[in-house]
Design a protein around this motif. Sequence first.
Motif, PDB file in Angstrom:
ATOM      1  N   ASN A   1       0.806  -1.217   0.000  1.00  0.00           N
ATOM      2  CA  ASN A   1       0.000   0.000   0.000  1.00  0.00           C
ATOM      3  C   ASN A   1       0.844   1.274   0.000  1.00  0.00           C
ATOM      4  N   LEU A   2       2.115   1.157   0.356  1.00  0.00           N
ATOM      5  CA  LEU A   2       2.994   2.327   0.378  1.00  0.00           C
ATOM      6  C   LEU A   2       3.708   2.554  -0.960  1.00  0.00           C
ATOM      7  N   CYS A   3       3.683   1.544  -1.816  1.00  0.00           N
ATOM      8  CA  CYS A   3       4.499   1.586  -3.038  1.00  0.00           C
ATOM      9  C   CYS A   3       3.850   2.436  -4.125  1.00  0.00           C
ATOM     10  N   ARG A   4       4.669   3.241  -4.780  1.00  0.00           N
ATOM     11  CA  ARG A   4       4.264   3.978  -5.976  1.00  0.00           C
ATOM     12  C   ARG A   4       5.079   3.434  -7.151  1.00  0.00           C
ATOM     13  N   GLU A   5       4.400   3.110  -8.237  1.00  0.00           N
ATOM     14  CA  GLU A   5       5.122   2.592  -9.404  1.00  0.00           C
ATOM     15  C   GLU A   5       5.568   3.747 -10.273  1.00  0.00           C
ATOM     16  N   VAL A   6       6.839   3.750 -10.626  1.00  0.00           N
ATOM     17  CA  VAL A   6       7.381   4.776 -11.518  1.00  0.00           C
ATOM     18  C   VAL A   6       8.174   4.091 -12.623  1.00  0.00           C
TER      19      VAL A   6
ATOM     20  N   VAL B   1      18.157   9.239  -9.163  1.00  0.00           N
ATOM     21  CA  VAL B   1      18.610  10.046  -8.025  1.00  0.00           C
ATOM     22  C   VAL B   1      20.010  10.550  -8.359  1.00  0.00           C
ATOM     23  N   ARG B   2      20.342  11.711  -7.782  1.00  0.00           N
ATOM     24  CA  ARG B   2      21.630  12.333  -8.080  1.00  0.00           C
ATOM     25  C   ARG B   2      22.445  12.467  -6.795  1.00  0.00           C
ATOM     26  N   GLU B   3      23.724  12.114  -6.900  1.00  0.00           N
ATOM     27  CA  GLU B   3      24.624  12.164  -5.748  1.00  0.00           C
ATOM     28  C   GLU B   3      24.610  13.541  -5.086  1.00  0.00           C
ATOM     29  N   LYS B   4      24.591  13.535  -3.761  1.00  0.00           N
ATOM     30  CA  LYS B   4      24.658  14.730  -2.913  1.00  0.00           C
ATOM     31  C   LYS B   4      23.369  15.544  -2.908  1.00  0.00           C
ATOM     32  N   GLU B   5      22.351  15.070  -3.599  1.00  0.00           N
ATOM     33  CA  GLU B   5      21.063  15.744  -3.508  1.00  0.00           C
ATOM     34  C   GLU B   5      20.220  15.133  -2.393  1.00  0.00           C
ATOM     35  N   SER B   6      19.239  15.880  -1.981  1.00  0.00           N
ATOM     36  CA  SER B   6      18.359  15.415  -0.908  1.00  0.00           C
ATOM     37  C   SER B   6      17.099  14.801  -1.507  1.00  0.00           C
ATOM     38  N   SER B   7      16.861  13.558  -1.203  1.00  0.00           N
ATOM     39  CA  SER B   7      15.594  12.912  -1.528  1.00  0.00           C
ATOM     40  C   SER B   7      15.469  11.708  -0.610  1.00  0.00           C
ATOM     41  N   SER B   8      14.271  11.168  -0.501  1.00  0.00           N
ATOM     42  CA  SER B   8      14.071  10.247   0.622  1.00  0.00           C
ATOM     43  C   SER B   8      13.395   8.933   0.251  1.00  0.00           C
ATOM     44  N   ASP B   9      13.236   8.653  -1.032  1.00  0.00           N
ATOM     45  CA  ASP B   9      12.557   7.415  -1.393  1.00  0.00           C
ATOM     46  C   ASP B   9      13.502   6.219  -1.405  1.00  0.00           C
ATOM     47  N   LEU B  10      12.960   5.083  -1.008  1.00  0.00           N
ATOM     48  CA  LEU B  10      13.612   3.788  -1.204  1.00  0.00           C
ATOM     49  C   LEU B  10      13.046   3.202  -2.492  1.00  0.00           C
ATOM     50  N   TYR B  11      13.916   2.630  -3.344  1.00  0.00           N
ATOM     51  CA  TYR B  11      13.458   2.106  -4.622  1.00  0.00           C
ATOM     52  C   TYR B  11      13.680   0.597  -4.716  1.00  0.00           C
TER      53      TYR B  11
ATOM     54  N   TYR C   1       9.449   0.462  -7.881  1.00  0.00           N
ATOM     55  CA  TYR C   1       8.503   0.781  -6.824  1.00  0.00           C
ATOM     56  C   TYR C   1       9.213   1.736  -5.868  1.00  0.00           C
ATOM     57  N   ALA C   2       8.609   2.876  -5.617  1.00  0.00           N
ATOM     58  CA  ALA C   2       9.191   3.859  -4.702  1.00  0.00           C
ATOM     59  C   ALA C   2       8.384   3.872  -3.408  1.00  0.00           C
ATOM     60  N   ILE C   3       9.109   3.892  -2.295  1.00  0.00           N
ATOM     61  CA  ILE C   3       8.473   3.980  -0.979  1.00  0.00           C
ATOM     62  C   ILE C   3       9.038   5.196  -0.264  1.00  0.00           C
ATOM     63  N   GLY C   4       8.179   6.115   0.136  1.00  0.00           N
ATOM     64  CA  GLY C   4       8.613   7.309   0.840  1.00  0.00           C
ATOM     65  C   GLY C   4       9.152   6.958   2.232  1.00  0.00           C
ATOM     66  N   ARG C   5      10.255   7.626   2.605  1.00  0.00           N
ATOM     67  CA  ARG C   5      10.885   7.317   3.895  1.00  0.00           C
ATOM     68  C   ARG C   5       9.936   7.566   5.059  1.00  0.00           C
TER      69      ARG C   5
ATOM     70  N   PHE D   1       7.333   4.931   5.344  1.00  0.00           N
ATOM     71  CA  PHE D   1       7.904   3.648   5.751  1.00  0.00           C
ATOM     72  C   PHE D   1       8.255   3.649   7.248  1.00  0.00           C
ATOM     73  N   ILE D   2       8.866   4.738   7.705  1.00  0.00           N
ATOM     74  CA  ILE D   2       9.220   4.822   9.130  1.00  0.00           C
ATOM     75  C   ILE D   2       7.953   4.820   9.988  1.00  0.00           C
ATOM     76  N   LYS D   3       6.914   5.490   9.526  1.00  0.00           N
ATOM     77  CA  LYS D   3       5.645   5.492  10.265  1.00  0.00           C
ATOM     78  C   LYS D   3       5.094   4.072  10.391  1.00  0.00           C
ATOM     79  N   LEU D   4       5.151   3.313   9.284  1.00  0.00           N
ATOM     80  CA  LEU D   4       4.674   1.924   9.330  1.00  0.00           C
ATOM     81  C   LEU D   4       5.511   1.097  10.306  1.00  0.00           C
ATOM     82  N   CYS D   5       6.826   1.305  10.293  1.00  0.00           N
ATOM     83  CA  CYS D   5       7.699   0.567  11.217  1.00  0.00           C
ATOM     84  C   CYS D   5       7.390   0.916  12.676  1.00  0.00           C
ATOM     85  N   ASP D   6       7.021   2.163  12.920  1.00  0.00           N
ATOM     86  CA  ASP D   6       6.642   2.562  14.281  1.00  0.00           C
ATOM     87  C   ASP D   6       5.328   1.893  14.698  1.00  0.00           C
ATOM     88  N   GLU D   7       4.396   1.800  13.736  1.00  0.00           N
ATOM     89  CA  GLU D   7       3.088   1.203  14.039  1.00  0.00           C
ATOM     90  C   GLU D   7       3.175  -0.309  14.227  1.00  0.00           C
TER      91      GLU D   7
END
Lengths: 147, 65
Positions: free
Chosen positions: A26-31, A40-50, A106-110, A113-119
Motif C-alpha cells: 500500500n505504500l508503493c508507488r510505481e514509476v 537520483v543524483r549524488e549529494k542531492e536530498s531525496s528520501s525514497d527507497l526504490y 517501486y518507490a516507498i517514501g521514507r 515507511f518509518i511510520k509503518l515501522c513505528d506502528e
Amino acid sequence: MVSRDLLKQVSIFSGLSDEQLMRIANLCREVTHSKGDIIVREKESSSDLYIIREGTVEVALGTPSMPGPMPIIHLGKGQIFGEVALVDRGLRSATVNAMTDNTVLYAIGRDDFIKLCDEDTHIGYIVMGNIAADLSFKLRHYNLAWR
Amino acid sequence: MIYQVSYVVIGGKHAGTIMNQEERPEVGERVEFAGETFEIIEVLEIIPPRGDFAYLHATCKPVEG
C-alpha cells in the motif's frame, strides 16, 4: 496496486506475513524510467527507497579526478537502492540512472515507511535487519571486486 | 529458492552487477548482463541463506570474441 507476490521476491521483505506485505504494498508507488534517465543524483536530498521491478540501473560515484560519475555497480530485478539515505537520512551517496527503457521501479517514501515501522515494530525489526544484510552483501561485493 | 548473486568481473572494466535469479550459478557457465557475455570462474557462498533467499558471489571473466 502492487502485488504482494512481487514483494515476496524482494529480499528485504523476507520473513513478513502476507498481511504485512499488503501493508508494504500500500505504500508503493510505481514509476517508470527510460534509458539514461537520472533517478537520483549524488549529494542531492531525496528520501525514497526504490525497488527494481523491471530493468537495470547503474550506480555511479563522482570522483575528483574524473569529469563524470564513475560506474561502481549495476543492479537488476529485485534489488533495492536508496536504502542508505533511508537509514541515515543523509544526502544521496551515489547517482543512479536507468540503463534500460521501461525500467519499472517501486518507490516507498521514507516518512511513510518509518511510520509503518513505528506502528508495527515487527515489520520494522524484520525489514531493518534485512536492509542491514543487504548493505553487508553490497559491501562484500565491493571487497571482492578489490581482490 | 531465489539466488541473489553479486557478479564481480576480472580482466575488464565492467562495474559488476547484483541481480536475482532462479537458478544457482555454476563454475564454467556463461552469463549475460549489460550486453556482454561472461564466464563464471568462481562461486562463493559467504552469507548463509535467509528465508527463501541465498546469497552468492560469482567471479567471472569476459568471453573473448
